[in-house]
Motif scaffolding. Structure first.
Motif: not given
Ligand code: BES
Ligand code: MN
Ligand code: ZN
Length: 492
Positions: A220, A223, A225, A229, A232, A321, A327-329, A334, A350
């Motif tokens: 987290e 970053g 994401g 994601g 989740r 999700q 989502i932001t990688h 994004t 990521d």
């Protein structure tokens, strides 16, 4: 555990449970058959050396050979004989070898010393790979069965020291493949992301690699994401496994990544029952990179290698999700998640962005990424897509020599707009056709200008029927090609 050795003793004298004698197709059965005094048995059984032909002869009192039994194995015409053919012929009889506990093997002809340097390790490798079994979950298993010892017999004129060393290296490679197969074959219920990470840490400790595991809170903060994601929807939180091997001081490292989806249900874009049956294998990429790192740490080539392996479980739930989420990688790009079943690219994005921050020499990733790649190339061949043809060629050549076929698919520029998004930088699915290529275009966003090759192993990672070198289940592809690629790089 199997021990592997090379010996120049005669096939007649070798003390082994089973002596394997490969035979070329043709009117005359070759030296191994004559030496062991089995020419008559060969003729009586109407054999001709055709591929897949076998004859098992157990020893009687007056027999000329010391082994408990001899297995004659047809390997087809001499003209067609290859390194891969040798490996596979021995893989096919490894199950028989297991019953006898120890196996020695000869060759269908006397090779030159040059050929021997490849044939000897290939023979050991074929037996080792073919003898793998996954019986952890069977309550009735034969503890005594299994291949304890493999001896490859060669010509006394060959250079024994080099060949012994080559066979020792095979032991390391086969051990790595076994470990990867175990990781993938273990049901997802027993191999969530945190367990994959624990396995990685145990491995790193045992071979002297540096290992850092990122938990969900650290991810987290960092970053990541995509990894978060995808994870989740699962009660099993994601992990990122970082490994590094230093064999060349401060040289620029080679970077590796592998898709580690502990289980791919599809998420809310859920798969049907059939589509999920083998989805415990969706961490085949991760396992292939972990195993490659393990082997490299033990083979100690003069290179530096770093790996970042993203592990998430793709499940549907109230916290999962949703299609349409953005989502932001890692690094800020994004992506719009239109199909939660196209999750591999989200976690790899990521990891690739993270690896690229280190400015590596090149990046290779392996992933059971798309059904489209299996449609294109079938179950045996991996697809290679990337931004550097020379690198792709190198990997294809490595695969050719290890018998793990890799074929190139194009990173066709006209298909790039298919992943343009209406709301974010990119979206995670393209159109229906060309799915392996649009998936690669998604990954390409995260590697910058670094030479990069993505290997889609959705086909070869897992075999429902089994192959010559693997029972049904995980195959370990393309670990041996990756090891070969890295060793060749170090030697260059
Ligand atoms: N893990 C699958 C790909 C896969 C399919 C591997 C079959 C092995 C055998 C991947 O996550 C996936 O679901 N891909 C989708 C992508 C699609 C939704 C764009 C696919 O290939 O159908
Ligand atoms: Mn999927
Ligand atoms: Zn998947």
């Amino acid at each position: 555990m199997t021990t592997y050795s090379y010996s120049s003793e005669s096939p007649v004298d070798v003390k082994a449970g089973l002596l394997i004698v490969p035979v070329f197709e043709g009117p005359k059965p070759g030296p191994g058959v004559r030496e062991t005094g089995l020419a008559r048995a060969y003729a009586d059984a109407k054999l001709s050396g055709k591929k897949n032909e076998t004859l098992l002869v157990t020893r009687r009192d007056r027999d000329r050979f010391a082994a408990g039994a001899v297995l004659l194995v047809g390997v087809g015409p001499k003209e067609d004989f290859t390194l891969s053919g040798m490996r596979r012929a021995l893989g096919r009889v490894a199950g028989t070898a297991r019953r006898f506990g120890t196996a020695a093997t000869t060759f269908p002809q006397a090779f030159g010393a040059r050929q021997a340097t490849e044939m000897v390790p290939a023979a050991a490798e074929g037996l080792g790979l073919g003898a793998y079994r996954f019986d952890r979950y069977r309550t009735k298993r034969d503890e005594a069965a299994g291949l304890k010892r493999v001896v490859v017999l060669g010509n006394p004129k060959w250079e024994a020291r080099g060949l012994s060393a080559a066979v020792k290296r095979v032991a390391i490679v086969v051990d790595a493949v076994y470990w990867a197969r175990d990781l993938v074959n273990t049901p997802a219920g027993d191999m969530p992301p945190a367990e994959i990470a624990r396995e990685a840490q145990r491995m790193a400790r045992s071979v002297g690699l540096t290992c850092k595991v990122w938990n969900e809170f650290q991810l987290e903060k960092g970053g990541f994401g995509g990894i978060l994601g995808v994870g989740r929807g699962s009660v099993n939180p994601p992990r990122l496994i970082e490994l590094s091997y230093t064999g060349a001081g401060r040289a620029t490292p080679i970077a590796l990544s592998g898709k580690g989806i502990a289980f791919d249900s599809g998420g809310l874009s859920i798969k049907d029952a059939k589509g999920m049956e083998s989805m415990k294998d969706d961490m085949g990429g991760a396992a292939s990179i972990l195993a490659t790192m393990k082997a490299i740490a033990r083979l100690k080539p003069k290179i530096n290698v770093i790996a970042a392996i993203p592990c998430s479980e793709n499940m549907p739930s109230g916290s999962a999700q949703k299609p349409g989420d953005v989502i932001t990688h890692r690094g800020g790009t994004t992506s719009e998640v239109l199909n939660t079943d196209a999750e591999g690219r989200l976690v790899l994005a990521d990891a690739l962005a993270f690896l690229n921050e280190r400015k590596p020499e090149l990046i290779v990733d392996t992933a059971t990424l798309t059904g489209a790649c299996v449609v294109a190339l079938g179950g045996s061949i991996a697809g290679a897509i990337g931004n550097d043809d020379a690198l792709i060629e190198e990997l294809i050549a490595a695969g050719d020599s290890t018998g793990e076929p890799i074929w190139q698919l194009p990173l066709y520029p006209d298909y790039r707009p298919m992943i343009d998004s209406a709301v974010a930088d990119i979206k995670n699915v393209g159109e229906r056709w060309g799915g392996a290529i649009t998936a690669a275009w998604f990954l390409a966003e995260f590697v910058g200008d670094t030479p990069w090759c993505h290997i889609d192993i959705a086909g070869p990672a897992f075999s429902d029927k089994g192959t010559d070198l693997s029972p049904r289940g995980a195959t370990g592809a393309p670990i041996r090609a990756l090891i070969k690629f890295l060793l060749d790089r170090a030697a260059a």
